[in-house]
Design a protein around this motif. Structure first.
Motif, mmCIF file in Angstrom:
data_model
loop_
_atom_site.group_PDB
_atom_site.id
_atom_site.type_symbol
_atom_site.label_atom_id
_atom_site.label_comp_id
_atom_site.label_asym_id
_atom_site.label_seq_id
_atom_site.Cartn_x
_atom_site.Cartn_y
_atom_site.Cartn_z
ATOM 1 N N UNK A 20 14.785 -0.423 3.474
ATOM 2 C CA UNK A 20 13.633 0.234 4.281
ATOM 3 C C UNK A 20 12.913 -0.721 4.839
ATOM 4 N N UNK A 21 11.935 -0.262 6.039
ATOM 5 C CA UNK A 21 10.965 -1.214 7.398
ATOM 6 C C UNK A 21 9.779 -1.301 6.683
ATOM 7 N N UNK A 22 10.149 -2.485 5.787
ATOM 8 C CA UNK A 22 8.748 -3.119 5.273
ATOM 9 C C UNK A 22 7.453 -3.069 5.499
ATOM 10 N N UNK A 23 7.366 -3.439 6.843
ATOM 11 C CA UNK A 23 6.444 -3.338 7.681
ATOM 12 C C UNK A 23 5.588 -1.652 7.827
ATOM 13 N N UNK A 24 6.597 -0.568 7.993
ATOM 14 C CA UNK A 24 6.095 0.778 8.468
ATOM 15 C C UNK A 24 5.911 1.311 6.629
ATOM 16 N N UNK A 25 4.198 1.990 7.146
ATOM 17 C CA UNK A 25 3.376 2.184 6.273
ATOM 18 C C UNK A 25 4.075 3.408 5.269
ATOM 19 N N UNK A 26 4.684 4.810 6.396
ATOM 20 C CA UNK A 26 4.877 6.353 6.100
ATOM 21 C C UNK A 26 6.452 5.937 5.478
ATOM 22 N N UNK A 27 7.068 4.806 5.801
ATOM 23 C CA UNK A 27 8.704 5.453 5.534
ATOM 24 C C UNK A 27 8.716 4.113 4.279
ATOM 25 N N UNK A 28 7.882 3.637 3.495
ATOM 26 C CA UNK A 28 7.820 2.469 2.871
ATOM 27 C C UNK A 28 7.368 3.767 1.482
ATOM 28 N N UNK A 29 6.878 4.490 1.690
ATOM 29 C CA UNK A 29 5.890 5.740 0.665
ATOM 30 C C UNK A 29 6.941 6.114 0.910
ATOM 31 N N UNK A 30 7.346 6.833 1.218
ATOM 32 C CA UNK A 30 8.400 8.302 2.130
ATOM 33 C C UNK A 30 9.736 7.388 0.680
ATOM 34 N N UNK A 31 9.788 6.174 0.963
ATOM 35 C CA UNK A 31 11.105 5.778 0.108
ATOM 36 C C UNK A 31 10.577 6.105 -1.932
ATOM 37 N N UNK A 88 0.613 -1.278 0.060
ATOM 38 C CA UNK A 88 0.113 0.123 0.079
ATOM 39 C C UNK A 88 0.794 1.342 -0.315
ATOM 40 N N UNK A 89 2.048 1.142 1.143
ATOM 41 C CA UNK A 89 3.114 2.348 0.993
ATOM 42 C C UNK A 89 2.795 2.695 -0.416
ATOM 43 N N UNK A 90 4.175 1.660 -1.709
ATOM 44 C CA UNK A 90 4.528 1.893 -2.690
ATOM 45 C C UNK A 90 3.599 2.373 -3.789
ATOM 46 N N UNK A 91 2.477 1.784 -3.392
ATOM 47 C CA UNK A 91 1.069 1.909 -4.509
ATOM 48 C C UNK A 91 0.558 3.371 -4.083
ATOM 49 N N UNK A 92 0.776 3.375 -3.067
ATOM 50 C CA UNK A 92 0.036 5.410 -2.300
ATOM 51 C C UNK A 92 1.361 5.954 -3.495
ATOM 52 N N UNK A 93 2.008 5.752 -3.862
ATOM 53 C CA UNK A 93 2.764 7.338 -4.232
ATOM 54 C C UNK A 93 2.913 6.973 -5.789
ATOM 55 N N UNK A 149 17.998 4.410 -12.521
ATOM 56 C CA UNK A 149 17.133 3.348 -11.546
ATOM 57 C C UNK A 149 17.705 3.840 -10.108
ATOM 58 N N UNK A 150 16.680 2.516 -9.493
ATOM 59 C CA UNK A 150 17.781 3.308 -8.496
ATOM 60 C C UNK A 150 16.229 1.828 -7.843
ATOM 61 N N UNK A 151 16.911 0.823 -6.532
ATOM 62 C CA UNK A 151 16.706 -0.374 -5.770
ATOM 63 C C UNK A 151 16.109 0.248 -4.470
ATOM 64 N N UNK A 152 14.340 -0.463 -4.389
ATOM 65 C CA UNK A 152 14.577 -0.349 -2.768
ATOM 66 C C UNK A 152 14.358 -1.732 -1.658
ATOM 67 N N UNK A 153 14.583 -1.932 -1.558
ATOM 68 C CA UNK A 153 14.885 -3.724 -0.823
ATOM 69 C C UNK A 153 13.790 -3.588 0.582
ATOM 70 N N UNK A 154 12.330 -3.632 0.676
ATOM 71 C CA UNK A 154 11.248 -3.710 1.298
ATOM 72 C C UNK A 154 11.126 -4.867 2.437
ATOM 73 N N UNK A 155 11.905 -4.306 3.702
ATOM 74 C CA UNK A 155 12.431 -5.422 4.600
ATOM 75 C C UNK A 155 10.793 -6.149 5.773
ATOM 76 N N UNK A 156 10.403 -7.385 5.073
ATOM 77 C CA UNK A 156 9.433 -7.341 6.074
ATOM 78 C C UNK A 156 8.957 -9.227 6.156
ATOM 79 N N UNK A 157 7.385 -9.678 6.089
ATOM 80 C CA UNK A 157 7.514 -10.542 5.912
ATOM 81 C C UNK A 157 6.548 -11.602 5.683
ATOM 82 N N UNK A 158 6.379 -12.487 5.255
ATOM 83 C CA UNK A 158 5.293 -12.898 4.996
ATOM 84 C C UNK A 158 4.539 -14.225 5.678
#
Length: 346
Positions: free
Chosen positions: A211-222, A62-67, A236-245
């Motif tokens: 980025x902390x992939x469980x922090x929606x605001x941090x993901x959006x900002x990144x 959601x954080x990335x898609x919203x951006x 280009x840019x690489x973003x790695x969102x650290x989360x958990x399935x």
């Protein structure tokens, strides 16, 4: 974990989210969580034959898609980006039609939605994204491609080719990796040397954010910063969102075969939805009545989507031939003719 500040500052990408935007992010996350949980139940009930859950990855998606700027950017998803699709306002019945096996790639208009067809080939979307992004460079447009893949997919050769080409050609593309800890049943540390996909970006001369992939605001900002970086012509840019399935890889998977419930609870960390809820409460951005409303809306949305999915009928069989090539080949025409003859009496 916080975002690593490696991108050059780009004017106009620093504006903080308003309280209304923060509430909208929560509403989207709640809707995605409810729909995701429901989709697993639908598979068990026989409404859809298969589904790839994203429990625990709502903030990253959601954080990335919203951006995304839906007037000019384009998203290239895998089979697990339901949260991105919802954040971008897609018709969710059309999106879920792929999981219903009624349509391959989703019954929605990719050009209008700016969301490419669902990609089932592991790491296949990255090549399409770089091609589209390079087209933006050639045409002088300012759109940015945002492509998603997981830590497991990052080990595919397609990712190397895509990143190398994008770096050399300065293609405006954001490679968004959701590192959820597992490549199906293989943990990240057993298939990503060093444990970080973002660290690989340096080998291509690409700036990276972890980025902390469980922090929606941090993901959006990144994501917003990465999009601005690309849009400014910096490549280009690489973003790695650290989360958990938190659930299975798919509804055909049994995670109990390769991890215990205790390991899952320990490694998953704090639930991203509960975490954001507490943040909004603590900051006075939302109250209990807002959260109750968000849940009611999620319930109503899920019921409407379920009804829409159940109403989907079969597609004409001839479509399997009409949507392969722009100009049908003789072999394809021959197959279509044979199929029609065999189907006439069925």
């Amino acid at each position: 974990m916080t975002t690593t500040p490696v991108l050059a500052a780009v004017e106009g990408d620093e504006a903080p989210l308003t309280h209304q935007q923060l509430r909208e992010l929560y509403t989207l996350m709640a809707a995605v969580r409810h729909l995701d949980t429901a989709a697993v139940a639908w598979q068990r009930q026989g409404i859809i034959p298969g589904y790839a859950p994203e429990l625990g990855q709502e903030a990253a998606q959601v954080g990335s898609g919203y951006a995304v700027d839906r007037s000019r950017d384009f998203v290239f998803p895998t089979y697990r980006e339901m949260g991105v699709a919802r954040a971008m306002g897609l018709d969710m019945v059309g999106y879920m039609s792929t999981h219903k096996a009624t349509w391959h790639g989703g019954m929605y208009n990719p050009l209008e939605s700016r969301f490419a067809p669902i990609q089932a080939v592991v790491a296949g979307s990255v090549l399409h994204a770089v091609g589209w992004a390079h087209g933006q460079t050639l045409s002088g447009e300012k759109g940015v491609a945002l492509t998603y893949f997981g830590d497991g997919a990052s080990s595919q050769g397609d990712v190397h080719e895509a990143m190398n080409f994008a770096a050399v050609m300065k293609a405006p593309v954001v490679f968004f990796i959701q590192n959820n800890g597992w490549a199906i049943s293989v943990p990240t540390e057993r298939q990503v040397a060093g444990g970080s996909v973002a660290a690989r970006a340096a080998g291509y001369g690409i700036p990276a954010l972890q980025v902390d992939g469980n922090d929606v605001v941090a993901v959006h900002e990144a994501t917003r910063s990465a999009l601005a970086h690309c849009r400014a012509g910096n490549g280009p840019v690489v973003i790695e969102a650290m989360t958990y399935r938190r659930g299975p890889h798919s509804t055909a998977d049994d995670p109990g075969r390769y991890r215990t419930l205790d390991e899952e609870r320990l490694d998953a960390g704090e639930d991203p939805l509960a975490r954001f809820r507490q943040q909004l409460l603590a900051d006075g951005v939302a109250d209990q009545s807002f959260f109750d409303l968000a849940q009611r809306q999620a319930d109503e949305e899920e019921e409407a989507i379920r009804a829409g999915i159940e109403a989907l009928g079969p597609r004409p069989g001839a479509e399997m031939f009409s949507l392969v090539f722009q100009e049908p080949t003789p072999a394809l025409q021959s197959q279509a003719t044979a199929w029609r003859k065999e189907s006439d009496h069925v």
